[in-house]
Design an enzyme around this catalytic site. Sequence first.
Site, PDB file in Angstrom:
ATOM      1  N   HIS A 178      87.157  73.444  40.584  1.00 19.41           N
ATOM      2  CA  HIS A 178      86.333  72.981  39.462  1.00 19.41           C
ATOM      3  C   HIS A 178      87.269  72.393  38.408  1.00 19.41           C
ATOM      4  O   HIS A 178      88.132  73.087  37.868  1.00 19.41           O
ATOM      5  CB  HIS A 178      85.499  74.129  38.893  1.00 19.41           C
ATOM      6  CG  HIS A 178      84.427  74.562  39.848  1.00 19.41           C
ATOM      7  ND1 HIS A 178      84.012  75.858  39.986  1.00 19.41           N
ATOM      8  CD2 HIS A 178      83.695  73.818  40.732  1.00 19.41           C
ATOM      9  CE1 HIS A 178      83.060  75.906  40.907  1.00 19.41           C
ATOM     10  NE2 HIS A 178      82.849  74.689  41.379  1.00 19.41           N
ATOM     11  N   HIS A 305      89.202  80.558  39.715  1.00 16.94           N
ATOM     12  CA  HIS A 305      88.171  79.927  38.876  1.00 16.94           C
ATOM     13  C   HIS A 305      88.223  80.480  37.462  1.00 16.94           C
ATOM     14  O   HIS A 305      88.896  81.464  37.191  1.00 16.94           O
ATOM     15  CB  HIS A 305      86.764  80.231  39.434  1.00 16.94           C
ATOM     16  CG  HIS A 305      86.435  79.495  40.689  1.00 16.94           C
ATOM     17  ND1 HIS A 305      85.572  78.436  40.720  1.00 16.94           N
ATOM     18  CD2 HIS A 305      86.866  79.671  41.958  1.00 16.94           C
ATOM     19  CE1 HIS A 305      85.470  77.981  41.961  1.00 16.94           C
ATOM     20  NE2 HIS A 305      86.256  78.723  42.743  1.00 16.94           N
ATOM     21  N   GLU A 382      87.678  84.960  38.715  1.00 17.81           N
ATOM     22  CA  GLU A 382      87.175  84.224  37.550  1.00 17.81           C
ATOM     23  C   GLU A 382      87.974  84.736  36.361  1.00 17.81           C
ATOM     24  O   GLU A 382      87.794  85.873  35.920  1.00 17.81           O
ATOM     25  CB  GLU A 382      85.681  84.510  37.312  1.00 17.81           C
ATOM     26  CG  GLU A 382      84.766  84.034  38.419  1.00 17.81           C
ATOM     27  CD  GLU A 382      84.334  82.585  38.283  1.00 17.81           C
ATOM     28  OE1 GLU A 382      84.729  81.892  37.318  1.00 17.81           O
ATOM     29  OE2 GLU A 382      83.590  82.139  39.170  1.00 17.81           O
TER      30      GLU A 382
HETATM   31  O1  0X9 Z   1      79.751  79.126  40.842  1.00 11.88           O
HETATM   32  C1  0X9 Z   1      80.900  79.070  41.296  1.00 11.88           C
HETATM   33  O2  0X9 Z   1      81.264  78.244  42.113  1.00 11.88           O
HETATM   34  C2  0X9 Z   1      81.928  80.083  40.797  1.00 11.88           C
HETATM   35  N1  0X9 Z   1      81.762  80.297  39.378  1.00 11.88           N
HETATM   36  S1  0X9 Z   1      82.177  79.118  38.309  1.00 11.88           S
HETATM   37  O3  0X9 Z   1      81.686  79.504  37.023  1.00 11.88           O
HETATM   38  N2  0X9 Z   1      83.750  79.033  38.215  1.00 11.88           N
HETATM   39  O4  0X9 Z   1      81.658  77.882  38.770  1.00 11.88           O
HETATM   40  C3  0X9 Z   1      81.741  81.378  41.562  1.00 11.88           C
HETATM   41  C4  0X9 Z   1      81.873  81.252  43.033  1.00 11.88           C
HETATM   42  C5  0X9 Z   1      82.231  82.511  43.709  1.00 11.88           C
HETATM   43  N3  0X9 Z   1      81.584  82.707  44.891  1.00 11.88           N
HETATM   44  C6  0X9 Z   1      82.114  82.738  46.144  1.00 11.88           C
HETATM   45  N4  0X9 Z   1      83.283  82.261  46.408  1.00 11.88           N
HETATM   46  N5  0X9 Z   1      81.390  83.246  47.060  1.00 11.88           N
HETATM   47 ZN    ZN Z   2      84.726  77.509  39.100  1.00 12.52          ZN
END
Ligand code: 0X9
Ligand code: ZN
Length: 422
Positions: A178, A305, A382
Amino acid sequence: MRLLWLLATVVALTSAGILKDTPKERYDNFRVYKLSIQNKIQLAVIEKIGELTNKYNVWKEYDERSKQVDIMVSPGELNHFQELLKFNNISSELMIENVQDRIDEEQVTPTADSATFGWTKYYELEEIEAWLDEILNAYPSVTEEFIVGKSYEGRTIRGIKISHKAGNPGIFIESNVHAREWITSASATWFINQLLTSKDADVRSLADNYDWHILPVFNVDGFEYSHKKDRMWRKTRQPHATSACIGADANRNFDSHWLENNGASSNPCSETFAGDAPGSEPEAKALVEYLTKIQDEISVYISFHSYGQYLLSPYGHTKEEFPENYDDILTIGKAFADAIEALPYGTVYQYGSTADVLYVATGTSVDWVFNELGKKIGYTIEYRDKGRYGFILPPVQIIPNCEELMVGMLALIDKTKELGYL
Ligand code: 0X9
Ligand code: ZN
């Protein structure tokens, strides 16, 4: 005739660089609110306005644990938004009053030591790549470049492998899928540097006994765009055939429960657009091919993330089911979170499956590696914070965040080994 004139003008403007060098997106008086959602109607209202991408931008989707949503609102929409909150009885907390101020503050003025790569500011792609080259030159016997493939815009997606001896189990770190999550590549480069330079016995053992495959910037096009044009950019940069909206969420584009269970969007304007098909984004396709090729070399997969302070594990696609080794996954998660909380900063991380602790997310890289490559240990970290700065984490927090990463990672790997996965 008129068409000709128009064409000539477009050509002239383009060559003069006027269209090419569009100014940076500004966020003057854009606000970020944390909303507390109490029922389905309120949620439906917020999800609906979240789709109005010229007025709103969802920073953090709704999750059932916190029952909160972080949303950015444009100044022109503010009155309407406030009326809407009042009418629907939705309580809110103002987190950021002026997003542009935060963006300006983030650009620290160069100091004397800024000639060398440090972790007191955020670097652009070119600077990160130049630093990577320096590292590869300085440590030729233990480092090696790896190439994942090409991005939509033709950039090379480059990573670094650090190996101190043959036969080590491998750990893959994927970062900055991201674009706006800048703390992730800052943390990945810091971590690379620690593995190569730290004299701490625990870090040395981490470096010596595992092979590290680290991809500091996965979404290269998006990352470049987030620096040059739009600080809040998240997705890839591939245009869509039938929509003016650009890019897909690369972390929804992997071929594992793709687009199921509302874990992604089929709307190209959504921040969680899954793409037209699994692997429609060249970046995701390239990573799938690369990971498939080296699958025997890796035992653990970690995706960086921000934000929210979570350690998330599979599954992302459902919270009705859990992996058969979920107890172990939680034990490792607890070790990670406890180690971080024990530092003087006292930062609290929540851990658990993505779908349970956060929200349903399908087609993510970690779930693909877990479900399709059959790797038993995969996490999403995160990073800081909980929304005070969100994606625009001040540079003074880079090193504290990295210190948390290191103690967390030491505990995570330790526990993973103790439980027999390494
Ligand atoms: O929504 C997402 O892709 C991630 N959160 S963010 O706020 N950084 O966009 C979380 C994704 C985590 N899930 C898995 N890897 N299963
Ligand atoms: Zn992310």
